[in-house]
Design a protein around this motif. Structure first.
Motif, PDB file in Angstrom:
ATOM      1  N   PHE A   1       1.651   5.798  -2.228  1.00 11.60           N
ATOM      2  CA  PHE A   1       2.159   7.116  -1.888  1.00 11.60           C
ATOM      3  C   PHE A   1       1.852   7.488  -0.448  1.00 11.60           C
ATOM      4  CE2 PHE A   1       3.896   7.744  -5.730  1.00 11.60           C
ATOM      5  CZ  PHE A   1       3.121   8.185  -6.783  1.00 11.60           C
ATOM      6  N   SER A   2       0.713   6.963   0.056  1.00 10.00           N
ATOM      7  CA  SER A   2       0.333   7.380   1.393  1.00 10.00           C
ATOM      8  C   SER A   2       1.305   6.868   2.446  1.00 10.00           C
ATOM      9  CB  SER A   2      -1.088   6.921   1.717  1.00 10.00           C
ATOM     10  OG  SER A   2      -1.121   5.523   1.884  1.00 10.00           O
ATOM     11  N   PHE A   3       2.087   5.898   2.065  1.00  8.96           N
ATOM     12  CA  PHE A   3       3.055   5.393   3.030  1.00  8.96           C
ATOM     13  C   PHE A   3       4.445   5.979   2.824  1.00  8.96           C
ATOM     14  CE2 PHE A   3       0.385   2.757   5.298  1.00  8.96           C
ATOM     15  CZ  PHE A   3      -0.397   1.984   4.455  1.00  8.96           C
ATOM     16  N   LEU A   4       4.519   6.940   1.881  1.00  7.64           N
ATOM     17  CA  LEU A   4       5.811   7.537   1.599  1.00  7.64           C
ATOM     18  C   LEU A   4       5.857   8.952   2.116  1.00  7.64           C
ATOM     19  CD1 LEU A   4       6.589   6.770  -2.134  1.00  7.64           C
ATOM     20  CD2 LEU A   4       7.607   5.712  -0.151  1.00  7.64           C
ATOM     21  N   ARG A   5       7.059   9.399   2.366  1.00  5.96           N
ATOM     22  CA  ARG A   5       7.194  10.819   2.612  1.00  5.96           C
ATOM     23  C   ARG A   5       7.536  11.426   1.255  1.00  5.96           C
ATOM     24  NH1 ARG A   5      11.519  13.887   6.255  1.00  5.96           N
ATOM     25  NH2 ARG A   5      11.621  15.391   4.557  1.00  5.96           N
TER      26      ARG A   5
END
Lengths: 290, 276, 440
Positions: free
Chosen positions: A35-39
């Motif tokens: 998730f941390s790499f997603l917007r």
């Protein structure tokens, strides 16, 4: 002592725990890292796009980030200091002969049993409130102006509340360690002319070192993610005075519904916690060996 | 070799200890007092509060509004359940690490502790999604699992520390007498480790009882424990000092009583752990 | 023997059918709500609805912020934990538009939609469809102590005063030596706490949150003037600890007789006017919230409403409950059993036309006028791209509003200057709006 046979069965016995903790750690951790790499904004599901390091960038350049780290570490240091020193002092006192030791012990232990949210509410409303709190009434009775603890020294106030909750735990562990101290050794030293301070420093303190280690390690784990007390008293304010890393993550992921940024914060928090852990183990880990 | 302690010294100790103890205990005492006052009286100054009438109306209001029994039952099930489950998994693990130490044991231990350092806030959404998909939302089983997992490192770690105190020779002697692994664990290890296990169990029950993040976020109405019970009285539109106090007393009383009765056990367990 | 068997067979069939029949209509609904006084009354009276329909309600009662977070998490992830949720005028338009809520236009003729005040209906609708039924609604006005004003010789006219005039009034009734503070206002940080008061005040000074290009306006002249006024007012005439006082704390202070004036929610009037809860019940008067350069958006609009998540499987039973809890009959019932002063305010014209309500609540007309005067679709002097008087109905507002609230609270506590606070606030807002894609 360990035979090949017992090594294998040892591994077997260890495996459920390891597997479970592995799963517990890996699955949410992987999801969090993902998730941390997603917007990913919770309010706009289905519109997630890959965004690289943006979340990390935004989290670290958040003006509150630096304050959050500093606050997290000062809370850790402050509470550890108060509870260890206070715990030793209380333990020394409670170790003395007196009447009604059992009752005093339960009085000192009691705060540990109270839910953190309740403690925080009680301290905030019934003690520190500058109009209705007990401290305010006492100040007025003495002719002084009531002091607004949570607005003027918010982080110190919260450090105090958290220390109040953990002092019993530290006291209990240190007291029991103290009670196992060999009296004869102490008396021999006294007869040799050692002052109380020397006896304390060279005999008692080393004996307590393992207990202190236990206290420090367990408390550190909990102190790094203090959250309920802040939520209930100051909501991270005024400004960012009482925002720590965990609260900042909360603000990002649950108040702004930015799960991406909150996840990035979570990863950063784990890294910080591991750094602290390695640091601690380096410093006092040897005390754990018998 | 007991030296004679002067009565004067004992009296000073008593006064000092009691005063400090009372100061520490005071907030809890205050909640207890407030719980027996009316709402209007509860926000007055300490002298006014003490002289106001005593009443149980807050308790009855709380009892009427929220189902204490249901929340209490949930708290008990969750605390005991997660502790028991944790023990079943932790005892073998701690045994293995204490008596069959490998080079990496220390690291494994530290790694387990580090799993506790992930702030729950950061993983709320992933866990929520998993729970939603597995139908565990608002179930007691779900909470038992989560609480077991978050406290497992502590249980293992404390048991490990206690097991290491047990002299290995006794176990070896038993083994040489032909005892199997199972017998060894059951008949030799367990009795010696009971004080340590007891204090671990107690600590874990307290931690599970007071856990306020997962228990609030993963439950709705069915599995809500006492932490949710308290949450419904906190910082509301309208200060509910008296009712909040009553609800708090109802929530912490069981644990406080349990702590009182088991304090000897708690202390003995920790003493055993530190005895050389 | 065959007769026995037949009888047995019939009995069993009958029993099964009855069981099935009652099982089919006996639903268990999970309802999440705020722990406000009105909701607690609803919870208290709900066993009646349960008896009438045979359904059962499971209650989740939480504090506003925790509730909002919990419900949002569940609805956004389609967790399905709740069948009925209590949401506010902020979430309803946002969630309604996303299709997360069921529409509620089919509650029937007897429900009398036209009886509900128009601003309230509009505030809870998107494109003409109602997404939540109002449980109670409020605006803001000024509470004042008639006795203190009389003693100081301050007169209250019929026209809306300006904030400057308000400050002058306050100065004359400020009497800290006797424990009376000129004014008590919200200082505790939060988009729904201090910002709920500050928002309309900024509107009155001619300010707005964003311009038509979504540029934050927090360092504009109106904002500077308004916040400077706010900090001055409370520092000079407010009670100690103002930065930590939210709605609850101020309400307790006013009810205890410590404040001469208080600009806050109309829904608090019932409490202040109830001699059981307040010491100043017979000494309190009300007048409109002040304006300054404009009278637009000077009173806020908020409603707590009941809605049904689209993930719920028990929509019919839920709709039935909603119908019951916000009907004229329910309001009647509260009036009769709890006292008319405790009837849910601000929603239906019929409540305000009821002479019994008028008698028990002399503030009724002022409240009604305040609500009818609100217009979340046109809240500011200059044009804006958003709706909302004291909030901006975009998801990002929560975070921005909270941060700005923190900064202003810190300024009030004397920890930074007003200019610094607004500068920080502006930077944060620009950052967030950029992150969210409103600004390039």
């Amino acid at each position: 002592m360990a035979t090949l046979h017992s090594r294998a069965s040892a591994r077997l016995m260890l495996s459920p725990a390891v597997l479970l903790l592995l799963a517990w750690m890996i699955i949410p951790l992987c999801l969090t890292v993902y998730f941390s790499f997603l917007r990913y904004n919770l309010l706009m599901p289905g519109e997630e796009t890959f965004t690289g390091w943006t979340n990390y960038y935004f989290f670290i350049t958040d003006p509150s980030f630096k304050d959050a780290i500093i606050n997290t570490l000062t809370l850790l240091g402050g509470v550890l200091l108060i509870t260890v020193v206070g715990g030793i002092l209380f333990a020394l006192l409670l170790d003395q002969p007196m009447w009604g030791q059992g009752i005093v012990r339960i009085m000192v232990i009691a705060p540990f049993f109270v839910m953190p949210t309740v403690s925080a509410l009680v301290w905030k409303n019934m003690f520190m409130n500058p109009v209705n709190g007990v401290f305010a009434h006492i100040a007025l009775a003495l002719g002084l102006q009531p002091y607004d603890f949570l607005s003027q020294i918010p982080w110190a106030s919260i450090i105090w509340i958290v220390s109040w909750q953990w002092l019993p735990f530290a006291t209990l562990i240190l007291l029991t360690a103290l009670q196992s101290l060999d009296q004869e050794q102490l008396e021999a030293a006294e007869m040799d002319g050692a002052s109380w301070l020397n006896r304390f420093w060279f005999i008692m303190l080393p004996h307590l070192s393992r207990a202190i280690t236990v206290v420090v390690l367990i408390q550190t784990i909990f102190l790094l993610s203090v959250f309920a007390e802040i939520l209930v008293t100051t909501n991270g304010g005024p400004g960012t005075a009482t925002t720590n890393l965990t609260y900042l993550i909360y603000v990002q992921s649950l108040l702004q519904y930015d799960v991406g940024a909150g996840s990035a914060g979570g990863v950063i928090a784990i890294i910080l916690a591991n750094i602290v852990a390695i640091f601690l183990m380096r410093m006092i880990g040897k005390n754990l060996d018998a | 070799m007991a030296r004679a302690i002067s009565t004067k010294r004992k009296a000073i100790n008593t006064v000092a200890a009691w005063s400090l103890g009372f100061l520490i205990f005071f907030p809890i005492l205050w909640i207890a007092i407030l719980s027996f006052k009316t709402e209007i009286d509860a926000i007055k100054g300490p002298l006014d509060v003490l002289s106001a009438i005593w009443t149980t109306e807050s308790y009855s209001a709380v009892q009427e509004r929220s189902d204490y029994l249901k929340h209490f039952t949930n708290s008990v099930i969750i605390a005991l359940g997660s502790t028991l489950l944790g023990l079943i998994i932790a005892v073998p693990a701690a045994w293995a690490m204490a008596f069959v130490p490998a080079r990496r044991t220390k690291d494994v231990l530290m790694w387990m502790l580090s799993t506790k350092m992930l702030p729950p806030v950061g993983v709320l959404i992933p866990i929520y999604l998993i729970f939603r998909d597995t139908g565990l939302l608002d179930t007691r089983i779900g909470l038992v699992l989560v609480l077991m997992l978050i406290n497992l490192p502590i249980i293992i770690w404390m048991l490990y520390t206690y097991f290491r105190e047990i002299p290995g020779e006794i176990l070896e002697a038993a083994r040489m007498d032909g005892a199997s692994l199972g017998k060894e664990v059951l008949y030799i290890l367990t009795p010696m480790a009971i004080p340590g296990m007891a204090s671990t169990v107690l600590l874990n029950i307290i931690l599970a009882w007071n856990e306020a993040f997962w228990t609030l976020n993963l439950t709705a109405a069915k599995a809500a424990p006492l932490t949710a019970f308290i949450a419904s009285y906190s910082s509301p539109e309208g200060l509910f000092y008296a009712k909040l106090s009553a609800a708090s007393i109802m929530a912490i009383a069981p644990i406080l009583i349990m702590g009182w009765f088991s304090q000897k056990q708690l202390v003995r367990g920790l003493t055993f752990g530190a005895v050389k | 023997m065959s007769i026995k068997r037949t009888l047995l067979g019939i009995t069993i069939t009958a029993a099964t059918l009855t069981a099935l029949g009652s099982a089919a209509s006996a639903e268990e609904l999970t309802i999440a709500t705020v722990n406000n006084a009105d909701m607690i009354i609803m919870q208290k009276l709900s066993p009646e609805w349960e008896k009438k329909t045979g359904n059962k309600l499971n209650w989740v009662v939480l504090e506003e912020n925790v509730l909002r977070q919990r419900v949002t998490t569940d609805i956004a992830t389609k967790g399905g934990s709740f069948d009925i949720v209590t949401i506010g005028a902020y979430e309803t338009p946002i969630w309604g538009e996303k299709g997360w809520l069921n529409t509620l236009d089919d509650l029937g003729e007897a429900y009398d939609y036209a009886d509900i005040f128009e601003p309230v209906r509009n505030g809870l609708s998107v494109k003409g469809s109602l997404y939540a039924v109002p449980f109670y609604a409020e605006s803001s006005f000024t509470f004042y102590r008639k006795d203190l004003f009389e003693k100081a010789g301050v007169e209250v006219g019929k026209d809306q005063i300006t904030y400057d005039q308000f400050a002058q009034m306050v100065a004359r009734v400020h009497d800290p030596d006797n424990g009376i503070y000129g004014t008590c206002q919200r200082g505790k940080a939060g988009w729904g706490e201090n910002m709920a008061f500050i928002g309309p005040m900024v509107n009155a000074f001619g300010g707005r949150w964003f311009d038509m290009d979504w540029q934050p306006q927090l360092t504009s002249e109106p904002w500077k003037k308004a916040i400077t006024y706010y900090v001055d007012l409370l520092s000079k005439y407010g009670p100690p600890g103002a930065p930590a006082n939210g709605h609850n704390e101020n309400r307790a202070l006013f009810a205890d007789g410590k404040c001469a004036t208080w600009i806050d929610a109309t829904s608090a009037a019932g409490y202040i006017y109830n001699p059981k809860d307040s010491r100043v019940a017979d000494k309190t008067g009300f007048f409109q919230a002040p304006k300054e350069v404009t009278d637009k958006g000077t009173g806020w609009f908020w409603a707590w409403a009941l809605a049904i998540p689209s993930s719920s499987a028990k929509v019919d039973a839920a709709k039935d409950f909603l119908k019951w809890a916000t009907s004229k009959a329910y309001i009647e019932q509260v009036g009769e059993s709890e006292g008319w002063v405790a009837a849910p305010p601000g929603t239906r014209a019929s409540t305000y036309a009821n002479p019994k309500y008028q008698e028990a609540a002399p503030f009724a007309d002022t409240v009604k006028n305040a609500i009818l005067a609100t217009n979340p679709a046109d809240p500011t002097l200059e044009q804006v791209p958003y709706t909302g008087v004291q909030f901006v109905a975009i998801p990002e507002f929560q975070g921005i509003g909270n941060y700005v609230g923190q900064q202003i609270s810190a300024a009030l506590a004397g920890q930074q200057s007003v200019d610094q606070a607004l500068e920080n606030a502006q930077q944060f807002a620009v950052r967030e709006m950029t992150k969210a894609g409103y600004l390039k």
